[in-house]
Design an enzyme around this catalytic site. Sequence first.
Site, PDB file in Angstrom:
ATOM      1  N   GLU A 375      20.048  57.650  42.537  1.00  0.00           N
ATOM      2  CA  GLU A 375      21.048  58.719  42.383  1.00  0.00           C
ATOM      3  C   GLU A 375      20.822  59.894  43.332  1.00  0.00           C
ATOM      4  OE1 GLU A 375      21.330  59.849  38.267  1.00  0.00           O
ATOM      5  OE2 GLU A 375      21.479  57.781  37.562  1.00  0.00           O
ATOM      6  N   GLU A 467      22.776  51.466  36.146  1.00  0.00           N
ATOM      7  CA  GLU A 467      22.682  52.222  34.898  1.00  0.00           C
ATOM      8  C   GLU A 467      24.092  52.410  34.374  1.00  0.00           C
ATOM      9  OE1 GLU A 467      20.652  55.990  34.767  1.00  0.00           O
ATOM     10  OE2 GLU A 467      19.027  55.279  36.060  1.00  0.00           O
TER      11      GLU A 467
END
Length: 534
Positions: A375, A467
Amino acid sequence: MTKRVCSFLSLLILIGLFLNGCTKVHDAGHDAENRRKGVTGMSDNLTEDRYKDGGNNTSEADGMNGEDHFDPKFELLLEAEDVAITTGKVRPESTYPDFSGNGYLVGIEREEDTVTFNVSVPGSGFYDLNFISASCDGYKENNVYVNGEFVGVAKVERTNFQDSILKRVYLKAGKNEIKLTKSWGWIRLDALKITASPPIDQDIYKISAQLVDLYATDRAKKLMQFLVDMYGKYIISGQYSDKGINGPEFKAIYSATGKYPAILGLDFIDYTPSRVAHGTNSKAVEYAIEFDKLGGIVTFCWHWNAPEPYLYDTSEKPWWSGFYTRATNINLEAIMNGKDPQGYELLLRDIDEIAKQLKRLQEADVPILWRPLHEASGGWFWWGASGPDAYIKLYRLLFDRLTKVHGIHNLIWVWNGQHPAWYPGDKYVDIIGMDIYPGERVYSPHTSKFFEMAKWPTGKRIIALTENGCLFDPDLAFRDGAVWSHFCTWNGDFVWSGYGLSEKYTERYMFEKVYNHEKVLTLDELPDLRSYGQ
């Protein structure tokens, strides 16, 4: 009779409004014709087979385009200021240059500020939705719903009018409601252009099993071959759980569905030196070895706590949150450019400590889906706070340090930078992933994001939902042709309520549907991955 006359008059009025707002694509002073020319797309056929080729199963999407008079040349332009239904403070303006039609809409600033288009299409199928818009200032994204279901986000990066396209959004024949709501807000919405999506390029699911580490272990190669063989045919289930298969998340899922996830997600966070210095310990490696012995697949991320000298360690920014940008003053750009040699040595120290744990897994012959530095483009983690150049240097350093210095070869490298500008290069990545948290009880398969990633300049790679907060509906994924390799739901209240299954993000019926779906693989359905392909 009176009701019929009123209904007929209402219908005439709606048709008049619709025709007034629908215009041909034209140059409106901002290169509209070039911006609105065709878009690329992909194909609809998927072959089904549990482990090897044999048998051919077409997705539900294949054939949709032949029903209800679907028109592959369909194109419709709706001027927002003329036909959209608005709420809140959304209002038309015409002072900003280069819009088309009579103006554009502004005022998407609060939750109650919405823009809705009521659209009719001739046939059920897939359409590209282009929200032609401009940012008021910097990058912006806003939520898009079709018939009440979340389908993705419309993104703009510049202050001039530009395309913001959601690819392959399913619309049913007849009337559809397309709604734009605030996420970040603060855009100027010029028009909505709808075009029929081209067929899927079937080659997106034809992936090489060659790993970037030329010295990869046999088990890593076999696992990659399995992932490649399943890609586009099945979705592999996964779940993060700090305590392994006996953790509350796995127990809750098993209690609700009678199934265990095929993938266990773990974190090296508590092996990081700056956390160990405060007394943390972890059994993640033991849990990984245990799950591998049960026939499962293991993935690891690493919430890398910054080295001690860079931690604020205050009541508001405690040491244990040191992986967040806000809790540390580390300057990765200075470190990677040689301006902070002490910082560089500390990063090497941390990498070397994690290498010890990876070696334990290699010695136990456990292959790992390794997802470090995740991320990054969001900037909320320190490894993404200095921009893509410093991040890419760190990613490559990590790869070289683990493979060349420490001789660790049991890793399948999963890159999860969230934006193509952060891609470290084809020599460093086996799989690309995306983390998506759409809110509560949102079961969209994130089709537009999947096909956006398929067009990234990352070479042909497996695409995974690395995720997720909510589970997505596998029927919709196969209908849309957006077949993620695997998903891995985050831990805590995304699954576990503290005493049982949490339905805050995913309801029980969807857990049951996903984990018992014929095209979702669970732990009991995995082949023997130690001998796979022999």
